[in-house]
Scaffold this motif. Sequence first.
Motif, mmCIF file in Angstrom:
data_model
loop_
_atom_site.group_PDB
_atom_site.id
_atom_site.type_symbol
_atom_site.label_atom_id
_atom_site.label_comp_id
_atom_site.label_asym_id
_atom_site.label_seq_id
_atom_site.Cartn_x
_atom_site.Cartn_y
_atom_site.Cartn_z
ATOM 1 N N PHE A 41 0.853 -1.200 0.000
ATOM 2 C CA PHE A 41 0.000 0.000 0.000
ATOM 3 C C PHE A 41 0.886 1.246 0.000
ATOM 4 C CE2 PHE A 41 -2.955 2.897 2.566
ATOM 5 C CZ PHE A 41 -3.773 3.176 1.486
ATOM 6 N N ALA A 62 -1.836 4.788 -6.056
ATOM 7 C CA ALA A 62 -1.502 6.100 -5.492
ATOM 8 C C ALA A 62 -1.016 5.865 -4.078
ATOM 9 C CB ALA A 62 -2.735 6.999 -5.487
ATOM 10 N N VAL A 63 0.228 6.151 -3.836
ATOM 11 C CA VAL A 63 0.786 5.794 -2.530
ATOM 12 C C VAL A 63 0.656 6.958 -1.548
ATOM 13 C CG1 VAL A 63 2.368 4.149 -3.578
ATOM 14 C CG2 VAL A 63 3.154 6.460 -3.102
ATOM 15 N N PRO A 64 0.459 6.633 -0.271
ATOM 16 C CA PRO A 64 0.395 7.676 0.751
ATOM 17 C C PRO A 64 1.608 8.591 0.628
ATOM 18 C CG PRO A 64 -0.178 5.557 1.715
ATOM 19 C CD PRO A 64 0.261 5.286 0.305
ATOM 20 N N GLY A 65 1.373 9.853 0.854
ATOM 21 C CA GLY A 65 2.432 10.833 0.653
ATOM 22 C C GLY A 65 2.182 11.643 -0.611
ATOM 23 N N THR A 66 1.282 11.142 -1.482
ATOM 24 C CA THR A 66 0.986 11.863 -2.714
ATOM 25 C C THR A 66 -0.140 12.856 -2.438
ATOM 26 O OG1 THR A 66 1.409 9.760 -3.809
ATOM 27 C CG2 THR A 66 0.569 11.563 -5.178
ATOM 28 N N PRO A 67 0.140 14.161 -2.495
ATOM 29 C CA PRO A 67 -0.885 15.145 -2.142
ATOM 30 C C PRO A 67 -2.045 15.115 -3.142
ATOM 31 C CG PRO A 67 1.274 16.184 -2.486
ATOM 32 C CD PRO A 67 1.402 14.765 -2.908
ATOM 33 N N LEU A 122 -4.316 12.932 -3.632
ATOM 34 C CA LEU A 122 -4.859 11.629 -4.017
ATOM 35 C C LEU A 122 -5.282 10.799 -2.814
ATOM 36 C CD1 LEU A 122 -2.528 10.537 -6.977
ATOM 37 C CD2 LEU A 122 -4.349 12.239 -6.899
ATOM 38 N N GLU A 123 -5.482 11.458 -1.667
ATOM 39 C CA GLU A 123 -5.894 10.730 -0.468
ATOM 40 C C GLU A 123 -7.155 9.926 -0.795
ATOM 41 O OE1 GLU A 123 -5.491 14.034 -0.597
ATOM 42 O OE2 GLU A 123 -3.730 14.469 0.625
ATOM 43 N N HIS A 124 -7.140 8.664 -0.432
ATOM 44 C CA HIS A 124 -8.302 7.820 -0.699
ATOM 45 C C HIS A 124 -8.338 6.682 0.291
ATOM 46 C CE1 HIS A 124 -5.001 5.780 -2.774
ATOM 47 N NE2 HIS A 124 -5.694 4.666 -2.623
ATOM 48 N N ARG A 125 -9.469 6.025 0.365
ATOM 49 C CA ARG A 125 -9.656 4.910 1.279
ATOM 50 C C ARG A 125 -9.996 3.668 0.464
ATOM 51 N NH1 ARG A 125 -9.664 9.973 1.852
ATOM 52 N NH2 ARG A 125 -11.803 9.969 1.068
ATOM 53 N N ILE A 126 -9.354 2.567 0.798
ATOM 54 C CA ILE A 126 -9.706 1.311 0.145
ATOM 55 C C ILE A 126 -9.998 0.277 1.227
ATOM 56 C CG2 ILE A 126 -8.437 1.682 -2.008
ATOM 57 C CD1 ILE A 126 -6.123 0.112 -0.820
ATOM 58 N N GLY A 127 -10.680 -0.773 0.833
ATOM 59 C CA GLY A 127 -11.014 -1.779 1.833
ATOM 60 C C GLY A 127 -11.545 -3.045 1.210
ATOM 61 N N ASN A 147 -15.945 3.875 -3.816
ATOM 62 C CA ASN A 147 -16.787 4.040 -2.628
ATOM 63 C C ASN A 147 -17.508 2.733 -2.311
ATOM 64 O OD1 ASN A 147 -16.134 6.751 -2.371
ATOM 65 N ND2 ASN A 147 -17.809 7.386 -3.743
ATOM 66 N N GLU A 184 -1.846 14.029 3.305
ATOM 67 C CA GLU A 184 -1.342 12.899 2.504
ATOM 68 C C GLU A 184 -0.306 12.070 3.257
ATOM 69 O OE1 GLU A 184 -0.826 16.089 1.686
ATOM 70 O OE2 GLU A 184 1.282 16.444 1.190
ATOM 71 N N LYS A 185 0.174 12.615 4.374
ATOM 72 C CA LYS A 185 1.178 11.865 5.141
ATOM 73 C C LYS A 185 0.558 11.095 6.302
ATOM 74 C CE LYS A 185 5.248 13.380 3.467
ATOM 75 N NZ LYS A 185 6.333 12.510 3.035
ATOM 76 N N TYR A 208 -13.057 5.472 6.584
ATOM 77 C CA TYR A 208 -13.836 5.962 5.438
ATOM 78 C C TYR A 208 -14.290 7.403 5.632
ATOM 79 C CZ TYR A 208 -14.330 1.239 3.510
ATOM 80 O OH TYR A 208 -14.102 0.009 2.960
ATOM 81 N N TYR A 265 -5.261 9.201 3.807
ATOM 82 C CA TYR A 265 -5.173 7.867 3.224
ATOM 83 C C TYR A 265 -5.730 6.875 4.242
ATOM 84 C CZ TYR A 265 -2.489 9.281 -0.861
ATOM 85 O OH TYR A 265 -2.107 9.841 -2.055
ATOM 86 N N GLY A 266 -6.338 5.801 3.750
ATOM 87 C CA GLY A 266 -6.922 4.861 4.701
ATOM 88 C C GLY A 266 -7.116 3.475 4.129
ATOM 89 N N HIS A 316 -9.444 -0.052 5.184
ATOM 90 C CA HIS A 316 -10.367 -0.829 6.006
ATOM 91 C C HIS A 316 -10.033 -2.286 5.670
ATOM 92 C CE1 HIS A 316 -14.768 -2.285 6.522
ATOM 93 N NE2 HIS A 316 -14.222 -2.197 7.714
ATOM 94 N N ARG A 374 7.680 2.920 5.483
ATOM 95 C CA ARG A 374 7.470 4.349 5.216
ATOM 96 C C ARG A 374 7.517 5.142 6.511
ATOM 97 N NH1 ARG A 374 4.745 6.006 0.645
ATOM 98 N NH2 ARG A 374 5.229 8.036 1.529
#
Lengths: 641, 321
Positions: A328, A482-487, A489-494, A504, B55-56, B71, B76-77, B79, B96
Motif C-alpha cells: 500500500f 496512489a501511494v500515501p504521501g501523494t498530495p 490523491l488521499e483515498h480509502r480502500i477496503g 466508494n 497525505e502523510k 472511510y 489515506y486509509g 479498512h 514508510r
Amino acid sequence: MTSRVEETGSTFDESHDPESEPANGGKRVRRLDRVVIRFAGDSGDGMQLTGDRFTSETAGFGNDLSTLPNFPAEIRAPAGTLPGVSSFQLHFADHDILTPGDAPDVLVAMNPAALKANLSDLPRGAEIIVNTDEFTKRALAKVGWQADPLDDGTLQEYRVHPVALTTLTVEALKETSLARKDAERAKNMFALGLLSWMYHRPTEGTETFLRTKFAKKPEIAEANVLAFRAGWNYGETTESFAVSYEVAPASRAFAPGRYRNISGNLALAYGLIAASKQSGLPLFLGSYPITPASDILHELSKHKNFGVRTFQAEDEIAGIGAALGAAFGGALGVTTTSGPGIALKSETIGLAVSLELPLLVVDIQRGGPSTGLPTKTEQADLLQAMFGRNGEAPVPIVAPASPGECFTMALEAARIALAYRTPVFLLSDGYLANGSEPWRVPELSELPDLSVEFATEPNAPDGSGGFWPYLRDPETLARPWAVPGTPGLEHRIGGIEKQDGTGNISYDPANHDHMVRTRQAKVDGVSVPDLAVDDPGGDARLLVLGWGSTFGPIAAGVRRARAAGGKVAQAHLRYLNPFPANLGEVLARYDKVLVPEMNLGQLAMLLRARYLVDARSFTQVSGMPFKAAQLAAVISEALDD
Amino acid sequence: MTDTAPNGIKANGALKLTAKDFKSDQEVRWCPGCGDYAILAAVQGFLPELGIPREKIVFISGIGCSSRFPYYLSTYGMHSIHGRAPAIATGLASSRPDLSVWVITGDGDALSIGGNHLIHALRRNVNLKILLFNNRIYGLTKGQYSPTSEPGKITKSTPMGSLDEPFRPLSLALGAEAGFVARTIDSDRQHLTSVLRAAAQHQGAALVEIYQNCNIFNDGAFEVLKDPATRDAALLRLEHGKPYRLAPDGEEIVHDVTDPDPTRAFALSRLTEPTPIGVLRAVPRPAYDRQLNAQLEQAVAERGEGDLSALLSGSDTWMVR
Ligand SMILES: Cc1ncc(C[n+]2csc(CCOP(=O)(O)OP(=O)(O)O)c2C)c(N)n1
Ligand code: SF4
Ligand SMILES: [Mg+2]
C-alpha cells in the motif's frame, strides 16, 4: 539440467568407455560420462554440507549436475536410527542432464542405518564405501541387523570398500590439540577428500570454504582441512582404491557465459532482489519461518544494503499483512511460506484481490495435508492457490520448472503483480528449493524492465479534481496505484465491495456482479507467453504435459522413450493461471495427453474442466520426485495402448 | 507546532488545516447516538494540530463498527480484515517512516481475533498510534459478548451469562511491553484530545483505550463514569506530576508517566474503583521502524549500495566459451 542435448539414457557402465590410463601413482583412471553419488549418514554427520561441497567442486569443474538433498524433519533424530538418516544425492556428467539420477552408482554410508536405509535403491554392481568403525554390534542391532552385512553376504552384488573412516580421521588429527570427540566429527571431510580423489575434483575451493566457515575457530578449520587432505591421500595410496574416475566437463551442454551453481531458494531470493532493482521499488518481505521456505527469509535478511526490509512476523497472517501494508505504501511486497502458511494467509490474499494491490505470495510446497512431510516435496497446493479463498478471488499463478528458473519466475511474478495490481502466486517446492544446478548468470541488460508509474494527478472523469482509486486502465484493467504521501490523491480502500471507478463502498447487486467479473477478466487477461511444445518429429500422437518441478524427470523420461523409438511430444506449464492462450489448441492436437503430477491429479482436473480433454493422470505423492525410468515406462505404456 | 513533530514525522508549521479538511465526502453510517461519532469529531478536531499534511497520514482499521472510521476521514486509509490492522500497519510504518500511521480497532478486533498482532505490535514498538474503541461488546455482529465484557454478561450468545474473565486491555498492553498506555472516554472531548496529543507525541507504539458507548447493544456501559452525579467519585484523572492514591486510605503517589518500571502503571491498569483515565505510561524507547531503517543505512555504510551483478555472480563462477 541445462539445454536440449539428447540424453541417451545410458546407465552407469564402465565398459561404456573402456579407455583407461595409468596415472595417480600407477593407479588406473577410467573415463565416465556420468555418475550418481549419494552421501548418507546420521543427521549429525554433516552429510548435507559434504554434499554441498562436492557439488561446488563439481560445478567449478564444469560438469552439468543436479542434486537431491533428502533429510528428516527432526534436527537430530536419535543417532544411528533409520529415521535419523540424512542423505544428499548428486548426479554429474560430461553432457547435459535433467535429474539428480534415479539410482546411485556410489553410496557413501557413514553407519549401518545409512546403509540399510539406502540399500534398496542401489542397482547391482554399485560401489559402496562404508565407515566400518560404526558397524558395531549395538549399532547393527539398532537397525535390526543380527549379523554384520559386511561379511554375511548381504552385499554380495556390490563392490564394497570398507574404510575405517573414524579411526583414520582421528589418526590423521592426532597431532592437533582436538579432543577425540571433536576429531571424530571431521570424518565427513575425510570422506569428502576420498571421494574428491576418486573423481578428480578440484580441492582448493573446499579448503578455502573450510577456512572461511571456521574463521573464528582456526583449530577446527585446520582439523577439517587435515581430515580432507587425509581422505584424499588415503585414496591415492591405499590399495583398496585401485581406480579413479574422470568425468569430463560438460562444455558442449552449456551456452557460452558465466556460470555458477544455484539452488532454487537462492535463485528465488536473487530473483526478488532483481525484481526490486528492476522495478525501482524497495523490497519488503513479511515472513514466518517454515520449512522449506525459511532459507529465502535468511538469504534476503543478508541483503539490507539492497534496501531489502525483512520482517519476521508473529505468524503467517502478520507476515502477509505487513507485506500488503508495505505494498500500500509503494513497496514490492512479498511473503514466503509453505502450504500450511498459505492456509493461514488465505483471507489476506482475498483482501489483496479486493484491494487490487501488487503482492507476491511464494509457496514452497511440501508434503501435506497439515504438517505432512515438512522436508519432502509435493505439488499438492495447486488447487489451494487456484481456489483456496472465499468468494470469487482469482489469483495469477506461476511455477518455475528448475532451480535456476526460480530466478526468472520471481521476476515474472513481479511483472504480473505490478502491471495488473494483483497478488500473484509463485509455486515452487522442496525439490526445487533445495536442489541445485549450474546456472548461467544473466547480464543485467537481459533483465526485464519492471518500472512502475504511481498515480500523481487527480483522475476523476467528472472533472471534480478528485481521485478515483478504481478507475481502470482499459488495456490491463489495472487500477491506479496512489501511494500515501501523494498530495491530493488521499483515498480509502477496503475489503468491502466497492463501486468500480470511485471505490466508494457499494452494496449494489449489479455493481457487485460487475466487479466480480471485472476482477476475473483482469486475471484472465494477464499476458503470458504461449506454451512451447517439444516434438522433434512433429508427428507425435502423445503429449506429456507437466508443471513445476517435474520438468527434469519428465524430460528425462521423454528422452528415454524417444531413444527407444517412441514418438512423444513434451510441453511444460510455467503459467497456471491464466493458462497460455494456445493451451487449448495444443491439447486438441494430440490423441492422448498424459499429465504426471506429484499430487492426485490437480492439473489434470483443471485441464479436464477447462478444455474438456481426456487428460490421463499419472500421480505419485511419496514426497520424492519422479524417476526418469518410471516416467519412461509410463510413457511407453501410454504409447502402446 | 514545530518543524518536526515529536514522534519524528515531518510537520509543516505553515500548514493551516481545520477539522473540516479531515472530513471525507462519505456519509457516516453509525447508529444515531453511537459513541463513535464523538470520537470521530474529536479526531477530526485534533488532526490539524499535528501540522502533518493529510497525505502523510494513514488510518488502518480492522473490521467492526469502529473500523469503518477511516472511510470518514480525508486522509489515506485502509479498512482491512478482522483483527489484522496492526500487522498491516506494521508493514506500512516500517517501510514508510515518513508517514503518521494510526490503527483503529474494536475490543473484539484487537483483543479477540487480533490479540496476537496487537501484543506483538506493542512489544516490537512499531511507530503506530492504536485507538482501541472499547464498547465491551461486538457491535457489528449484533451484540455478542466480547473479551472485555463483564463476567455474567447476558447476550444472544450467552443467554445464561458469559463465563470468561475479561481482559483488562491496559494490563495486557503493559504485559506486552507497551511504552505508551492511556485511557479516555468518548464523550469527554477535551480529555480525549489531550490523550490523542500525548499519544501522537510519543515515539513508538501507543495504545489508547477509548471507552465507547454502543447505545444499541451495550447502552450505558460507562454511565457511572459519565453521569455528573457519579463521575467525580468514579474517575481517577491521572496527570503527570500530580498525586493519586490507589485506595482512599492508601499512600499518596506522585504520578510519573516516565517511570521505566511498569509496576505502578500496572497497578493503575487493574484499578476499577475509581477508574483511572489519562496517560498511565509514556516511556520512550527506540521504535522498530526507525531501527529497521537504521540497519539498512548501516548496511549501505558498511558494504556500499548493493551491486546486483556481483550478487548474482557470487564467489564461485566459471566461464563457458
Ligand atoms: C474472519 C472474520 N470473522 C468474523 C467476522 C465477523 N465480525 C465482524 S466484526 C466482529 C466483531 C466486532 O467487534 P468489535 O471489534 O468489538 O467492534 P465493534 O463492532 O464493537 O466496534 C465480528 C465477529 C469477520 N468479519 N471476519
Ligand atoms: S451497533 Fe453499537 S457500536 Fe455499532 S454503530 Fe450501532 S451503536 Fe455504534
Ligand atoms: Mg466492540
